[in-house]
Design an enzyme around this catalytic site. Structure first.
Site, PDB file in Angstrom:
ATOM      1  N   ASP A 184       0.873  -1.184   0.000  1.00  0.00           N
ATOM      2  CA  ASP A 184       0.000   0.000   0.000  1.00  0.00           C
ATOM      3  C   ASP A 184       0.907   1.230   0.000  1.00  0.00           C
ATOM      4  OD1 ASP A 184      -2.292   1.729   0.700  1.00  0.00           O
ATOM      5  OD2 ASP A 184      -1.358   1.790   2.671  1.00  0.00           O
ATOM      6  N   ASP A 241      -0.244   5.163   0.829  1.00  0.00           N
ATOM      7  CA  ASP A 241      -0.496   6.182   1.867  1.00  0.00           C
ATOM      8  C   ASP A 241      -0.603   5.550   3.250  1.00  0.00           C
ATOM      9  OD1 ASP A 241      -2.360   7.593  -0.679  1.00  0.00           O
ATOM     10  OD2 ASP A 241      -0.714   8.664   0.269  1.00  0.00           O
TER      11      ASP A 241
HETATM   12  C1  XBP Z   1      -5.227   6.237   0.962  1.00  0.00           C
HETATM   13  C2  XBP Z   1      -6.407   6.916   0.419  1.00  0.00           C
HETATM   14  C3  XBP Z   1      -6.219   8.030  -0.567  1.00  0.00           C
HETATM   15  C4  XBP Z   1      -5.491   9.205   0.088  1.00  0.00           C
HETATM   16  C5  XBP Z   1      -5.775  10.506  -0.646  1.00  0.00           C
HETATM   17  O1  XBP Z   1      -4.682   5.499  -0.121  1.00  0.00           O
HETATM   18  O2  XBP Z   1      -7.512   6.555   0.760  1.00  0.00           O
HETATM   19  O3  XBP Z   1      -7.506   8.439  -0.943  1.00  0.00           O
HETATM   20  O4  XBP Z   1      -6.012   9.382   1.413  1.00  0.00           O
HETATM   21  O5  XBP Z   1      -5.350  10.373  -1.981  1.00  0.00           O
HETATM   22  P1  XBP Z   1      -3.883   4.099   0.168  1.00  0.00           P
HETATM   23  P2  XBP Z   1      -6.355  10.777  -3.168  1.00  0.00           P
HETATM   24  O6  XBP Z   1      -4.762   3.027  -0.456  1.00  0.00           O
HETATM   25  O7  XBP Z   1      -2.551   4.268  -0.524  1.00  0.00           O
HETATM   26  O8  XBP Z   1      -3.738   3.947   1.660  1.00  0.00           O
HETATM   27  O9  XBP Z   1      -6.921  12.147  -2.838  1.00  0.00           O
HETATM   28  O10 XBP Z   1      -5.485  10.774  -4.398  1.00  0.00           O
HETATM   29  O11 XBP Z   1      -7.401   9.694  -3.174  1.00  0.00           O
HETATM   30 MG    MG Z   2      -2.951   3.193   3.338  1.00  0.00          MG
END
Ligand code: XBP
Ligand code: MG
Length: 227
Positions: free
Chosen positions: A9, A11
């Site tokens: 993953d 973020d």
């Molecule tokens: C986490 C998310 C993303 C980010 C914001 O992604 O839910 O929406 O919070 O990015 P991950 P965007 O699956 O990597 O944990 O505004 O581009 O969605």
């Molecule tokens: Mg994440």
């Protein structure tokens, strides 16, 4: 089945990016002249909705009808937010979480392949790998699956299934690494064993079903899992 790949993953897992996302959202609200501002507390609740555009829609569903933006305005707001997020990350100050760089190097040394399965868009992955590895995403990862490529975002399994297809591997040959309950549910729904390393925003969530819950990926012993 022998472990052949890690699917990571982005973020909250590769780096603590959500404060930069929150800042970008608030900067885009101010630039648009909206009276919105997401506190850390508000944002922590909104993170239960994966996807920035979906998060905006979830937030405004609680506002009076007359204060809600049309779909095209939400999309434009999210595009502005993304541009601001990329500026913030490119500006420096974002580091990989402890253990991530070593885990990636150790996985490579073991001949494992590496993929990404994230809710965010490709441009944000590119900005992060440039900032943290000084390289384009395709030079760090063998396969990249992003939220803007699938119909349903996490906790749906779509983005993990796309990563598996691009790797050409079965779920049993992979290990997923996540920071959140939403992400854990997505990986498990795709049939992939999953290790969780909670982020600053997801500590305390329910990680039932995880193979392990680790404070840092430095504690992930591939030797035990890859055996
Ligand atoms: C986490 C998310 C993303 C980010 C914001 O992604 O839910 O929406 O919070 O990015 P991950 P965007 O699956 O990597 O944990 O505004 O581009 O969605
Ligand atoms: Mg994440």
């Amino acid at each position: 089945m022998r472990l052949s790949a890690l699917i990571l993953d982005v973020d909250g897992t590769l780096a603590e990016t959500e404060e930069a996302h929150r800042r970008a959202f608030n900067e885009s609200f101010a630039a648009a002249g909206l009276g919105w501002r997401w506190s850390r507390e508000t944002y922590a609740g909104l993170l239960r909705t994966a996807g920035g555009r979906e998060r905006l829609r979830a937030f405004q569903s609680g506002l009076p009808e007359g204060e809600r933006l049309a779909a095209d305005a939400i999309a434009a707001l999210h595009r502005d937010k993304t541009a601001r997020y990329r500026e913030i990350v490119a500006g420096g100050g974002l580091a990989l979480r402890p253990g991530v760089a070593v885990l990636v190097a150790r996985a490579r040394a073991r001949g494992l392949r590496l993929a990404v399965a994230t809710t965010t868009g490709r441009e944000n992955v590119e900005t992060l790998t440039a900032a943290c590895w000084g390289r384009p995403a395709a030079a760090v990862f063998d396969a990249i699956a992003t939220g803007d490529e699938v119909a349903a975002k996490k906790p749906a399994p779509d983005v993990y299934r796309l990563a598996l297809a691009r790797l050409g591997l079965a779920p049993a040959a992979c290990l997923a690494v996540e920071d959140s309950r939403i992400g854990l549910r997505a990986a498990l729904a795709a049939g992939i064993a999953t290790v969780v390393t909670p982020s600053a925003w997801t500590r305390g969530e329910d990680f039932a079903g995880a193979l392990a819950v680790l404070p840092s990926l430095a504690a992930l012993d591939l030797g035990r899992i890859a055996a």
